[in-house]
Write an enzyme that holds these catalytic residues in place. Sequence first.
Site, PDB file in Angstrom:
ATOM      1  N   ASP A 114       0.745  -1.174   0.020  1.00 50.10           N
ATOM      2  CA  ASP A 114      -0.003  -0.018   0.041  1.00 50.10           C
ATOM      3  C   ASP A 114       0.881   1.177   0.114  1.00 50.10           C
ATOM      4  O   ASP A 114       1.706   1.331   0.788  1.00 50.10           O
ATOM      5  CB  ASP A 114      -0.993   0.124   1.192  1.00 50.10           C
ATOM      6  CG  ASP A 114      -2.004  -1.048   1.193  1.00 50.10           C
ATOM      7  OD1 ASP A 114      -2.101  -1.837   0.133  1.00 50.10           O
ATOM      8  OD2 ASP A 114      -2.737  -1.071   2.078  1.00 50.10           O
TER       9      ASP A 114
ATOM     10  N   ASP B 104     -15.121  -2.917  -1.530  1.00 50.55           N
ATOM     11  CA  ASP B 104     -14.705  -2.668   0.045  1.00 50.55           C
ATOM     12  C   ASP B 104     -15.935  -2.583   0.858  1.00 50.55           C
ATOM     13  O   ASP B 104     -16.954  -1.660   0.443  1.00 50.55           O
ATOM     14  CB  ASP B 104     -13.800  -1.366   0.068  1.00 50.55           C
ATOM     15  CG  ASP B 104     -12.728  -1.445  -1.033  1.00 50.55           C
ATOM     16  OD1 ASP B 104     -12.061  -2.892  -1.233  1.00 50.55           O
ATOM     17  OD2 ASP B 104     -12.087  -0.702  -1.584  1.00 50.55           O
TER      18      ASP B 104
END
Length: 238
Positions: free
Chosen positions: A8, A129
Amino acid sequence: MILYPAIDLKDGNAVRLLRGEMSDATVFNTDPAAQARAFQDAGCDWLHLVDLNGAFAGEPVNGAAVEAILAATSVPTQLGGGIRDMATIEGWLTRGIARVILGTVAVEDPDLVRQAARAFPGQVAVGIDARKGRVATKGWAEETDVMVTDLARAFEDAGVAAIIYTDIDRDGAMGGPNVSATADLARATSIPVIASGGVSSLDDLHALKTTGVISGAISGRALYDGALDLSEALHALA
């Protein structure tokens, strides 16, 4: 089942967030390309990248870090975060990204996902998500009334390569993945489902694999913390 080590990207660094909070980021490596090389050297078949700044900005922000990773590695790489138009999709695929992940735009402009999947077969994934079964967008900052299974089924015949399902409340928390919710989603669609969020041990990977319906798992913090050894995990899944 494929294991995807996660990198990330925030402000050019490899970080992990806790439950999606940008203010709760831990920097694990200031050289993401070196981190990617280490994952490749351990034997991974894929890399999973997220441009966190890009997810909030709605456009690529950590492009230089992504390009450095592509230059340093040879394994296929999937990328999400801030990819919300055809020009950006085509740009990343042209530069060497193997698969783009479309999240926010899958809710706001599903026709774009279908168009991209037709134009680039096998190279477009949908990132779903969710908190408590409902889809969140814009870097998890906004929650919608869209249900996870409804969104997945909307792309059933679109030619989408995979669905990456993240349980936000599990992400970075080292508490184990939401195996039942991920398996339920995988059973509800013919699109391959990749689990993300909370994958922190060999037991977690075994639990996901033994469902028989989950095609992959993404792990980040556990690999950085040393709770999960990548080589050992890959061997266990082989």
